[in-house]
Write an enzyme that holds these catalytic residues in place. Structure first.
Site, short mmCIF file in Angstrom:
data_model
loop_
_atom_site.label_atom_id
_atom_site.label_comp_id
_atom_site.label_asym_id
_atom_site.label_seq_id
_atom_site.Cartn_x
_atom_site.Cartn_y
_atom_site.Cartn_z
N LYS A 1 0.72 -1.08 -0.11
CA LYS A 1 -0.12 0.22 0.03
C LYS A 1 0.85 1.42 0.02
CE LYS A 1 -4.04 -2.08 0.02
NZ LYS A 1 -4.01 -3.34 -0.23
C1 LIG Z 1 -10.22 -2.49 -1.38
C2 LIG Z 1 -9.54 -3.29 -0.36
N1 LIG Z 1 -10.19 -3.40 0.94
C3 LIG Z 1 -9.89 -4.04 2.01
C4 LIG Z 1 -8.17 -4.34 2.13
C5 LIG Z 1 -7.62 -5.15 3.34
O1 LIG Z 1 -6.71 -4.65 3.83
P1 LIG Z 1 -5.84 -5.27 4.78
O2 LIG Z 1 -4.89 -6.20 3.99
O3 LIG Z 1 -4.87 -4.17 5.37
O4 LIG Z 1 -6.52 -5.83 5.70
C6 LIG Z 1 -7.50 -4.41 1.09
C7 LIG Z 1 -6.21 -5.04 0.97
O5 LIG Z 1 -5.62 -5.26 -0.04
C8 LIG Z 1 -8.17 -3.71 -0.26
O6 LIG Z 1 -7.40 -3.70 -1.34
#
Ligand SMILES: Cc1ncc(COP(=O)(O)O)c(C=O)c1O
Length: 393
Positions: free
Chosen positions: A186
């Site tokens: 990210k």
């Molecule tokens: C659109 C979206 N929502 C939620 C998430 C979840 O994030 P995390 O991996 O920090 O839980 C991601 C992760 O890739 C994502 O791309």
């Protein structure tokens, strides 16, 4: 994997992060403590909020889940979201005891279409959960109007959208709750990590308690240098807290957030110019009065275009030593949702088509100019040979 392989989404880690992690290790305090508190403060400031309006967690998934639990949405009620997202978006809704309902995306912006949201609303709808896809802001004016008219909560999935703005306002500050990801790929990376923000201090306070077992005091406040303090368990919580080790990385990533955004914008512009003559669907221009987060660069390869299929392109880029991704096959392509909700991909045709045609090229600020040139040359070459993957190599 060769040493010059370009890993998709590789984070840019510099000496500042390495020294801070070392200092954290030497401090003897690895868990939730002063560095997490500082990271929350810095992130809140970045979003124009008070320190009490941000809570650092161990993922965006945790932020979405705990946010919906803290919001006290009617059990079993419906949350309207996009089919073009990571599974975590829908899974968090389900884990919060709610029901995901899909509304198709706009074919141009690839963000949830407000008209489709309106059509998906029923008497059981309690919230809208838009995703600022690839870093492009959703149409928040229309989404907030719909939410106000129907008395719905809005939870913004800002996993791609740390820097995103819409009409001068920062992503995550339109709705009731904004959720961010600091996963390794990210725009701000802490390995794993997330943040929940809200203008409602009480909601953040409850999210913090829920994120640490439902305990009234976190470890820093129990064992810190002011002496032992008793805690009480006041809620049935989860284990979602961020560690100081993660915040040590995040503090310095956040310092460079705008410099890295500028670098990704540069890469984006290079790709747009270099691929303008290829038979691919390039991302739409950035809308006026918005700031795109430039998190993902996602051209579309139509099956009937001159060139490889999307799946052949994934394989060929890999053979060129370049890591690529797919964001995303639409949620109804996955068996668990088909079985549980009876979803079929063709019910949301825009997300279905995009999910089957999209390919994500590397856009990390870690890429040096020669890496960018390699990605450009490799992607262009796919359309010169026009041979399927199986026939090459
Ligand atoms: C659109 C979206 N929502 C939620 C998430 C979840 O994030 P995390 O991996 O920090 O839980 C991601 C992760 O890739 C994502 O791309």
């Amino acid at each position: 994997m060769t040493s010059d392989f370009i890993t998709f989404g590789a984070p840019q880690i510099q000496e500042a992060e390495i020294s801070e992690v070392e200092a954290c290790l030497r401090s003897g305090w690895l868990g939730t403590g002063p560095r997490v508190a500082q990271f929350e403060k810095d992130f809140a400031l970045y979003k124009g909020l008070a320190h009490t309006q941000a809570a650092a967690l161990n993922s965006c998934t945790a932020a979405l889940h705990v946010g919906m639990v803290a919001a006290n949405l009617e059990p079993g009620s419906e949350v309207v979201t996009t089919p073009l997202t990571f599974c975590a978006t829908a899974n968090a809704i389900i884990h919060a005891g709610l029901t995901p309902v899909l509304a198709d995306v706009d074919p141009v912006t690839q963000c949830i279409d407000p008209a489709a949201i309106e059509a998906a609303i029923t008497p059981r709808t309690s919230a809208i959960l838009p995703v600022h896809f690839a870093g492009r802001p959703c149409d928040m004016d229309r989404i907030m109007q719909i939410a106000d008219r129907h008395g719905l909560m809005v939870i913004e999935d800002c996993a791609h959208a740390i820097e995103t703005e819409y009409r001068g306002r920062k992503a995550g500050t339109f709705g009731d709750i904004g959720c961010f990801s600091f996963y390794s790929t990210k725009n701000v990376a802490t390995g794993e990590g997330g943040m929940i923000i809200s203008s409602d201090d009480a909601l953040i306070a409850r999210a913090k308690v829920l994120a640490l077992h439902g305990m009234s005091k976190d470890a820093w406040h129990r064992f810190g240098d002011v002496g032992y303090r008793h805690y009480q368990v006041v809620d049935i919580g989860f284990k979602y807290n961020m560690m100081d080790l993660q915040a040590a990385i995040g503090l310095h990533q956040l310092e460079r957030v705008d410099a890295n955004w500028t670098r990704r914008q540069h890469i984006w512009q290079q790709y747009m110019a270099a691929f303008a003559d290829l038979p691919v669907g390039l991302p739409a221009p950035v809308e006026q009065d918005t700031r795109h987060g430039y998190h993902l660069f996602t051209p579309l390869i139509a099956p009937d275009a001159e060139g490889p299929t999307r799946d052949d392109a994934l394989e060929l880029m890999h053979r060129h030593g370049i890591g690529v991704g797919v964001h995303y096959l639409s949620l109804p392509e996955h068996p668990v949702y088909q079985q549980r909700f009876g979803w079929r991909p063709e019910q949301w045709p825009n997300a279905e088509r995009i999910g089957r045609q999209t390919i994500s090229l590397p856009i990390s600020p870690k890429l040096v100019d020669s890496d960018i040139a390699r990605v450009i040359a490799a992607f262009r070459s796919l359309f010169q040979h026009r041979a399927p993957a199986a026939a090459t190599g």
